[in-house]
Design an enzyme around this catalytic site. Structure first.
Site, PDB file in Angstrom:
ATOM      1  N   HIS A  13      12.748   0.993  -3.560  1.00  0.00           N
ATOM      2  CA  HIS A  13      11.583   0.359  -2.944  1.00  0.00           C
ATOM      3  C   HIS A  13      12.028  -0.585  -1.827  1.00  0.00           C
ATOM      4  O   HIS A  13      12.730  -1.567  -2.084  1.00  0.00           O
ATOM      5  CB  HIS A  13      10.825  -0.407  -4.029  1.00  0.00           C
ATOM      6  N   HIS A  57       7.383  -4.818   5.637  1.00  0.00           N
ATOM      7  CA  HIS A  57       6.329  -4.848   4.635  1.00  0.00           C
ATOM      8  C   HIS A  57       5.162  -5.733   5.035  1.00  0.00           C
ATOM      9  O   HIS A  57       4.007  -5.316   4.967  1.00  0.00           O
ATOM     10  CB  HIS A  57       6.893  -5.318   3.292  1.00  0.00           C
TER      11      HIS A  57
END
Length: 234
Positions: A13, A57
Site C-alpha cells: 500500500h 495520497h
C-alpha cells in the site's frame, strides 16, 4: 478473467515504504522495494494544475512534504521542488512510475477526487496508462469514475473503494452517506469491493460481497495478526 492475475499477489500500500530507509510512501524507492520482494503495488494519483497525474495520497502537501499547498494548484514542475518526508525524494508522476511495472506484478491505481466532475481525471488516467504495457486495475471512492470506466472502458478491471464514513468522520463535498451504503454500485457495477478491513462486518459490505458475490479486497493490513483476522472475509 483478470481476477486470476490479480489474486496471485499481495499489494504494498503506497509502495513498501520506510522513511528511515529513504523510501517514503508513494515514492520510486518504495515501489522498487516492493517489486524486489515480489509484491504488486497500490498507489494514488491526483491531477496537477497543468493536467498531469502526481502520485501522492493527500490533496495537500502538508503531511508528506511539509508545505501547505494543494496538488491541484501546482504544475508538475513546481511539485518537483518539494521533498517527501525530508528524504530528498520528490513526488513522482504516474508516467515515471509505469515503466517499472512493464512485464511485472500488477498495479492498483487509486483515482483521488473529492469533486463532482472527474472527466479530466479519468481521461488523463486512461491516456497515460494506455502508453505502457502494464497489468493494472483502477479503484476509487468516487462512483462517477467507475461509472465512466463501465461506459467507456469496460475492459479495465475496476473496484469501488469504501469504508465506514460515519465512524471515520470524513469531511467532503461528496454525499458520503450514500457512498458508504454503496448504492452507486447499481450504476457502476464494480468488479470488486475494496473495503477497510477494520469494518469488515458492516452490513453494506456483507450484502455486496455475500449476496451479490462482489469480489472482496481488504485494506490496509499491517501485520500477520491482522491478516489472520480478516482472511476469511477478503
Amino acid at each position: 478473467p483478470k481476477w486470476a492475475v490479480f489474486r496471485r499477489f499481495r499489494y504494498a500500500h503506497r509502495g513498501l515504504h520506510d522513511r528511515e530507509a529513504g523510501a517514503p510512501e508513494n515514492s520510486l524507492p518504495a515501489f522498487r522495494r516492493a517489486l524486489e520482494r515480489g509484491y504488486g503495488v497500490e498507489l494514488d494519483v491526483h491531477l496537477t494544475g497543468d493536467g498531469r497525474l502526481a502520485v501522492i495520497h493527500d490533496k495537500n502537501l502538508k503531511r508528506t512534504a511539509g508545505v501547505d499547498a494543494e496538488v491541484s494548484g501546482l504544475s508538475a514542475a513546481e511539485l518537483k521542488a518539494f521533498q517527501l518526508e525530508g528524504t530528498g525524494e520528490t513526488i513522482p508522476l504516474l508516467e515515471e512510475v509505469l515503466p517499472m511495472f512493464q512485464g511485472g506484478p500488477p498495479l492498483l491505481v487509486e483515482l483521488k477526487a473529492d469533486y463532482y466532475d472527474v472527466s479530466e481525471l479519468v481521461e488523463t488516467a486512461v491516456n497515460t496508462l494506455d502508453r505502457f504495457r502494464v497489468n493494472y486495475c483502477i479503484e476509487s471512492f468516487h462512483p462517477s469514475a467507475l461509472i465512466w470506466y463501465k461506459k467507456n472502458r469496460p475492459d479495465v478491471f475496476r473496484g469501488q473503494l469504501c469504508t465506514n464514513f460515519n465512524k471515520e468522520n470524513k469531511n467532503c463535498s461528496l454525499p458520503f452517506f450514500l457512498l458508504g451504503k454503496m448504492l452507486s454500485n447499481i450504476a457502476a457495477r464494480p468488479d470488486f469491493i475494496a473495503y477497510n478491513w477494520i469494518y469488515r462486518n458492516d452490513l453494506s459490505r456483507k450484502i455486496c460481497c455475500n449476496f451479490y458475490h462482489a469480489l472482496p479486497v481488504g485494506w490496509t493490513i499491517r501485520s500477520q495478526e491482522e491478516m489472520d483476522m480478516c482472511r476469511k472475509d477478503f
